[in-house]
Scaffold this motif. Structure first.
Motif, mmCIF file in Angstrom:
data_model
loop_
_atom_site.group_PDB
_atom_site.id
_atom_site.type_symbol
_atom_site.label_atom_id
_atom_site.label_comp_id
_atom_site.label_asym_id
_atom_site.label_seq_id
_atom_site.Cartn_x
_atom_site.Cartn_y
_atom_site.Cartn_z
ATOM 1 N N THR A 210 0.850 -1.315 -0.010
ATOM 2 C CA THR A 210 -0.018 0.057 0.035
ATOM 3 C C THR A 210 0.878 1.321 0.214
ATOM 4 O OG1 THR A 210 -1.706 -1.063 1.270
ATOM 5 C CG2 THR A 210 -1.771 1.225 1.435
ATOM 6 N N PHE A 211 0.423 2.200 -0.926
ATOM 7 C CA PHE A 211 1.280 3.601 -0.541
ATOM 8 C C PHE A 211 0.312 4.665 -1.425
ATOM 9 C CE2 PHE A 211 1.940 1.255 -4.967
ATOM 10 C CZ PHE A 211 1.715 2.258 -5.703
ATOM 11 N N SER A 212 0.981 5.736 -1.305
ATOM 12 C CA SER A 212 0.217 7.173 -1.726
ATOM 13 C C SER A 212 1.118 7.412 -3.046
ATOM 14 C CB SER A 212 0.377 8.028 -0.667
ATOM 15 O OG SER A 212 -0.577 7.985 0.496
ATOM 16 N N ASP B 137 4.962 5.271 1.060
ATOM 17 C CA ASP B 137 4.458 4.826 2.630
ATOM 18 C C ASP B 137 4.924 5.771 3.675
ATOM 19 O OD1 ASP B 137 6.747 3.829 3.137
ATOM 20 O OD2 ASP B 137 5.865 1.395 2.574
ATOM 21 N N ASP B 138 4.606 5.313 4.894
ATOM 22 C CA ASP B 138 5.053 5.884 6.072
ATOM 23 C C ASP B 138 6.532 5.955 6.360
ATOM 24 O OD1 ASP B 138 2.446 6.201 6.587
ATOM 25 O OD2 ASP B 138 2.082 4.365 8.015
ATOM 26 N N SER C 13 10.068 5.509 0.034
ATOM 27 C CA SER C 13 9.453 5.879 -1.063
ATOM 28 C C SER C 13 10.341 5.242 -2.171
ATOM 29 C CB SER C 13 9.399 7.402 -1.453
ATOM 30 O OG SER C 13 10.903 7.964 -1.451
ATOM 31 N N ASN D 163 -3.714 9.855 -4.394
ATOM 32 C CA ASN D 163 -4.608 8.612 -3.867
ATOM 33 C C ASN D 163 -3.687 7.521 -3.350
ATOM 34 O OD1 ASN D 163 -7.249 9.583 -4.987
ATOM 35 N ND2 ASN D 163 -6.978 8.071 -6.866
ATOM 36 N N GLU D 164 -4.430 6.900 -2.492
ATOM 37 C CA GLU D 164 -3.659 5.651 -1.553
ATOM 38 C C GLU D 164 -4.290 4.492 -2.284
ATOM 39 O OE1 GLU D 164 -4.520 4.542 2.529
ATOM 40 O OE2 GLU D 164 -2.476 5.213 2.839
ATOM 41 N N THR E 211 -3.682 0.183 -3.166
ATOM 42 C CA THR E 211 -3.182 -1.375 -2.793
ATOM 43 C C THR E 211 -2.995 -2.100 -3.810
ATOM 44 O OG1 THR E 211 -3.949 -1.087 -0.501
ATOM 45 C CG2 THR E 211 -3.145 -3.273 -1.134
ATOM 46 N N THR F 291 -8.613 -0.567 -2.630
ATOM 47 C CA THR F 291 -8.345 0.716 -2.771
ATOM 48 C C THR F 291 -9.126 1.235 -1.741
ATOM 49 O OG1 THR F 291 -10.131 0.855 -4.290
ATOM 50 C CG2 THR F 291 -8.295 0.962 -5.247
ATOM 51 N N THR F 292 -8.486 2.192 -0.955
ATOM 52 C CA THR F 292 -8.993 2.991 0.097
ATOM 53 C C THR F 292 -9.557 4.150 -0.066
ATOM 54 O OG1 THR F 292 -6.677 4.050 0.704
ATOM 55 C CG2 THR F 292 -7.160 2.185 1.692
ATOM 56 N N THR F 293 -9.355 4.556 -1.238
ATOM 57 C CA THR F 293 -10.323 5.710 -1.782
ATOM 58 C C THR F 293 -10.661 5.551 -3.265
ATOM 59 O OG1 THR F 293 -8.012 6.861 -2.880
ATOM 60 C CG2 THR F 293 -8.947 7.380 -0.607
#
Length: 330
Positions: free
Chosen positions: A177-179, A232-233, A236, A279-280, A282, A307-309
């Motif tokens: 998962t990433f943005s 991600d947190d 990159s 967008n974030e 997965t 997808t979270t969004t």
């Protein structure tokens, strides 16, 4: 610029009677009147360079007026097209009269009656099933079952992907998962692909050559290949959104995005790709040997795991379902 001249199949609706498309005839057959057996016209299945099909019909007078002989496999330009709304099978089935047989669907064209029980017939090679004969499909399924190893999705962070990978990792199904921080404008976001193996092809004047198959093809569909900066947190890196993943995120095809972009005044990237930023997502990562042997830090995302969004660019994939039958108006 040629694609801007023609409409795509997914754009067709009942708003006009003068659509113009360029498509391949994948199938065609004569439509015969059920009353007197006369030829009413020709039915064709059309395929455009966005891999969309549509069912079309041309009356005999229109068909005979075509300047070019139409054959299966040929690519033609069709204009003066209008759409008809699809028939609702459930509504039609409810119109059955009491004396009719509602257990048969309205699209059934024949029913077998008075058939005898099935019997076994010897071939010139004997009773093949009893002797262990397997069809190609059965052999494949048997081999796949014997070699099947239960695989599980394994979650990795971007930092995990950039650690030292091994050949065992190539066998894993990985998701991360990433943005999306940025879309790289210096890397081409689409390519011409082989319609068989989907690898990139070489353009030769008005044809294309696939060096993977290898073969010459007259039409090569456009496919996404979007380089993004993923974050991600804690880490990159670069991720390449391949066609399936990109289509599901942006909600459209590469051919449609290219067609809209050619008509738009802005330069750089199509608007639908700009919507990716922020967008974030997965995605499922497909590791390749370069990720292991050459420490390549560009990872291919070949599908969306979740997808979270929601994408801000809605898909038109269901649009053609409302008007999926077209006629040539002449």
């Amino acid at each position: 610029m040629e694609s801007a001249v023609f409409n795509l199949i997914e754009d067709l609706d009942q708003s006009t009677t003068n659509w113009k498309i360029k498509a391949r005839v994948t199938r065609m057959w004569i439509s015969v009147s059920s009353e007197n057996g006369s030829v009413e016209g020709y039915t064709v299945i059309l395929l455009d360079d966005d891999n969309n099909h549509v069912h079309a019909f041309a009356y005999l007078s229109i068909w005979n007026g075509f300047k070019t002989l139409v054959i299966e496999g040929g690519v033609y330009v069709f204009d003066q097209i209008f759409c008809e709304r699809c028939c609702d099978l459930f509504a039609e089935a409810n119109k059955y009269q009491p004396q009719q047989q509602p257990e048969f669907a309205i699209d059934v064209i024949g029913v077998i009656e008075n058939f005898e029980p099935l019997t076994k017939l010897d071939t010139k090679f004997g009773m093949l099933k009893e002797e262990g004969y397997l069809s190609k499909r059965e052999k494949y399924l048997k081999a796949a079952k014997s070699e099947f190893v239960q695989t599980f999705m394994e979650r990795m962070t971007l930092k995990d992907l950039n650690e030292k990978l091994t050949y065992d990792d190539l066998k894993k199904r990985i998701y991360t998962t990433f943005s999306v921080v940025k879309v790289d404008e210096d890397v081409a976001w689409w390519f011409y692909s082989c319609n068989k193996c989907q690898q990139e092809v070489e353009r030769l004047d008005r044809r294309f050559r696939c060096n993977n198959c290898p073969r010459i093809i007259p039409v090569a569909p456009k496919r996404f290949r979007i380089m993004v900066l993923a974050e991600d947190d804690i880490f990159s890196c670069n991720v390449m959104l391949m066609d399936r993943a990109a289509r599901r995120i942006v909600g459209t095809s590469a051919a449609k995005a290219y067609n809209d972009f050619e008509k738009a005044p802005e330069k750089g990237l199509p608007q639908v790709l700009k919507y990716l930023v922020g967008n974030e997502v997965t995605v499922i990562i497909q590791l390749n040997k370069e990720n292991v042997t050459e420490d390549s830090t560009i990872f291919d995302a070949n599908d969306i795991f979740d997808t979270t969004t929601q994408s801000p660019s809605p898909s038109k994939s269901a649009h053609i379902l409302e008007s999926s039958f077209i006629n040539f108006s002449g």
